[in-house]
Design a protein around this motif. Structure first.
Motif, PDB file in Angstrom:
ATOM      1  N   VAL A   1      18.171  15.665  26.400  1.00  0.00           N
ATOM      2  CA  VAL A   1      17.930  15.370  24.986  1.00  0.00           C
ATOM      3  C   VAL A   1      16.892  16.320  24.377  1.00  0.00           C
TER       4      VAL A   1
ATOM      5  N   HIS B   1      24.176   6.009  10.074  1.00  0.00           N
ATOM      6  CA  HIS B   1      24.276   7.189  10.944  1.00  0.00           C
ATOM      7  C   HIS B   1      23.507   6.900  12.231  1.00  0.00           C
TER       8      HIS B   1
ATOM      9  N   LEU C   1      22.140   8.576  14.530  1.00  0.00           N
ATOM     10  CA  LEU C   1      20.948   9.372  14.848  1.00  0.00           C
ATOM     11  C   LEU C   1      19.678   8.878  14.160  1.00  0.00           C
ATOM     12  N   THR C   2      19.829   7.976  13.199  1.00  0.00           N
ATOM     13  CA  THR C   2      18.632   7.460  12.539  1.00  0.00           C
ATOM     14  C   THR C   2      17.722   6.735  13.532  1.00  0.00           C
ATOM     15  N   TYR C   3      18.335   6.019  14.499  1.00  0.00           N
ATOM     16  CA  TYR C   3      17.521   5.276  15.472  1.00  0.00           C
ATOM     17  C   TYR C   3      17.964   5.457  16.923  1.00  0.00           C
ATOM     18  N   GLU C   4      18.938   6.305  17.180  1.00  0.00           N
ATOM     19  CA  GLU C   4      19.369   6.557  18.555  1.00  0.00           C
ATOM     20  C   GLU C   4      19.307   8.051  18.831  1.00  0.00           C
ATOM     21  N   ILE C   5      18.435   8.461  19.780  1.00  0.00           N
ATOM     22  CA  ILE C   5      18.278   9.888  20.070  1.00  0.00           C
ATOM     23  C   ILE C   5      19.317  10.390  21.058  1.00  0.00           C
ATOM     24  N   MET C   6      20.079   9.467  21.640  1.00  0.00           N
ATOM     25  CA  MET C   6      21.232   9.830  22.479  1.00  0.00           C
ATOM     26  C   MET C   6      22.308   8.798  22.228  1.00  0.00           C
ATOM     27  N   SER C   7      23.538   9.160  22.483  1.00  0.00           N
ATOM     28  CA  SER C   7      24.613   8.200  22.251  1.00  0.00           C
ATOM     29  C   SER C   7      24.832   7.373  23.508  1.00  0.00           C
TER      30      SER C   7
ATOM     31  N   THR D   1      26.969   0.973  21.282  1.00  0.00           N
ATOM     32  CA  THR D   1      25.841   0.456  20.513  1.00  0.00           C
ATOM     33  C   THR D   1      26.112  -1.019  20.215  1.00  0.00           C
TER      34      THR D   1
END
Length: 381
Positions: A250, A308, A310-316, A325
């Motif tokens: 990451v 979106h 990426l607002t609160y998840e730095i990886m999927s 999620t």
């Protein structure tokens, strides 16, 4: 310098030594097969001299598991090394990992040996192990509390005797990241033949810094990390493999071209297999593989993630093999999350109806930890 970071998994050795985590030979084999699928470079299958059961487990894994190097731990004693060699004999790729303590406190109170005798014992052990395999790792137990000059001398002697990997353990989890990085730098700059070996690190988590220490070590020249699934291990545990691997993946902006050969999509599956085998489950907030790692209850967070990820998840979640999620409906959830959930359930409702249901939802959410689909069905009707 090579940018590849080798992953040395010690779940089946150091991890299993933790109280309550022992495994049968068959369970160890099941875990080892999954570790091979995960793509680890080295599997430390056990400590062959520790018991007949450990010997048999190492032997079984050496026979059945293909791909990774299979390794056994051995004290710097000929009898230990011989047993390790016997257990590893069927392996297509094998390593003997021998060690001796190098800190003053360990040499004085545990080994009851003089430093010069420790130097000689280490050199002899490595040379003896080379009779059985060209792949020999040497560890300086309690390296972070050892005198620097002595550490340089014993590492140099071990490499001269034939060690191909030099492991620098923070055995008691004493180091902090900046200090540990400096130790690795000092070793790289003061051991004249260090270029002939891979520098490895093995960090314990007594102060909660095992992962941070390991990452700073690779940033400063180490190229093998010894770690475990879910961070299991002696006392507070080891550096968690899933956290190290995902940090390197990451945060390429910080770690540059450093990479591992781990198939990250197998991380969640491997974590859950270990949980089932040991009967010990990770806490919900465990990084990368915990149940809440990709779960959101706060209305603000839910709105952001639904807009979106990426607002609160730095990886999927897919990157680590996590199912998906999870939007958790609870007392902190907002109208946006409720509307999205109802739509997923197949309900196309007017704004007036949403407002009515939201008011009832909030009242219910104050009375229970999580509101489920069946609860929403009841609210609608």
């Amino acid at each position: 310098m090579n940018n590849r970071v080798y992953i040395f998994d010690t779940t089946l050795r150091d991890g299993e030594q933790a109280p309550g985590f022992s495994m049968t030979a068959e369970e160890k084999l099941q875990m080892a097969l999954q570790l091979a699928k995960l793509g680890v470079d080295v599997i430390e299958a056990g400590f062959a001299a520790a018991s007949k059961g450990d010997f048999e487990a190492v032997r079984l894994i050496a026979e059945e598991v293909k791909g990774p190097v299979i390794c056994s731990l051995a004290r710097a004693l000929e009898k230990d090394i011989e047993l390790a060699a016997q257990a590893l004999e069927p392996a297509e790729r094998k390593r003997i990992h021998t060690f001796i303590a190098t800190s003053e406190i360990h040499m004085k109170y545990k080994l009851k040996m003089q430093p010069e005798d420790v130097l000689e014992r280490a050199s002899r052990a490595v040379a003896f192990a080379r009779n059985f395999t060209d792949d020999v790792e040497f560890s300086c137990e309690d390296a972070t509390r050892s005198q620097r000059e002595f550490l340089y001398r014993i590492i140099e002697r071990a490499i001269k005797a034939g060690a191909t990997v030099i492991n620098i353990p923070d055995t008691v989890g004493y180091a902090v990241p900046e200090e540990f990085a400096k130790l690795i730098e000092d070793i790289m700059n003061n051991v004249p033949n260090i270029d002939k070996a891979i520098v490895s690190v093995h960090c314990h988590d007594d102060l909660g810094m095992a992962v941070a220490n390991s990452l700073m070590a690779v940033k400063h020249g180490a190229r093998q990390v010894e770690c475990t699934i879910n961070g299991i291990g002696e006392r507070a545990g080891n550096a968690a493999m899933e956290e190290i691997v995902m940090a390197l993946k990451v945060r390429k902006d910080f770690f540059g071209e450093l990479y591992t050969n781990i198939n990250t999509k197998e991380l969640y599956k491997t974590s859950r297999l270990l949980c089932r085998i040991t009967g010990s489950f990770v806490p919900p907030n465990k990084a990368v593989v915990g149940d809440n790692a990709f779960a959101h209850e706060s209305g603000i967070h839910q709105h952001g993630v639904l807009s979106h990820p990426l607002t609160y998840e730095i990886m999927s979640p897919e990157d680590v093999g996590f199912p998906a999620t999870r939007i958790v409906l609870g007392k902190h959830s907002g109208r946006h999350a409720l509307k999205s959930k109802l739509k997923d359930m197949g309900y196309e409702l007017s704004e007036v109806e949403i407002d009515r249901i939201f008011e009832k939802f909030k009242a219910l959410a104050d009375k229970k930890k999580e509101v489920y689909e069946e609860d929403l069905e009841a609210l609608i009707y």
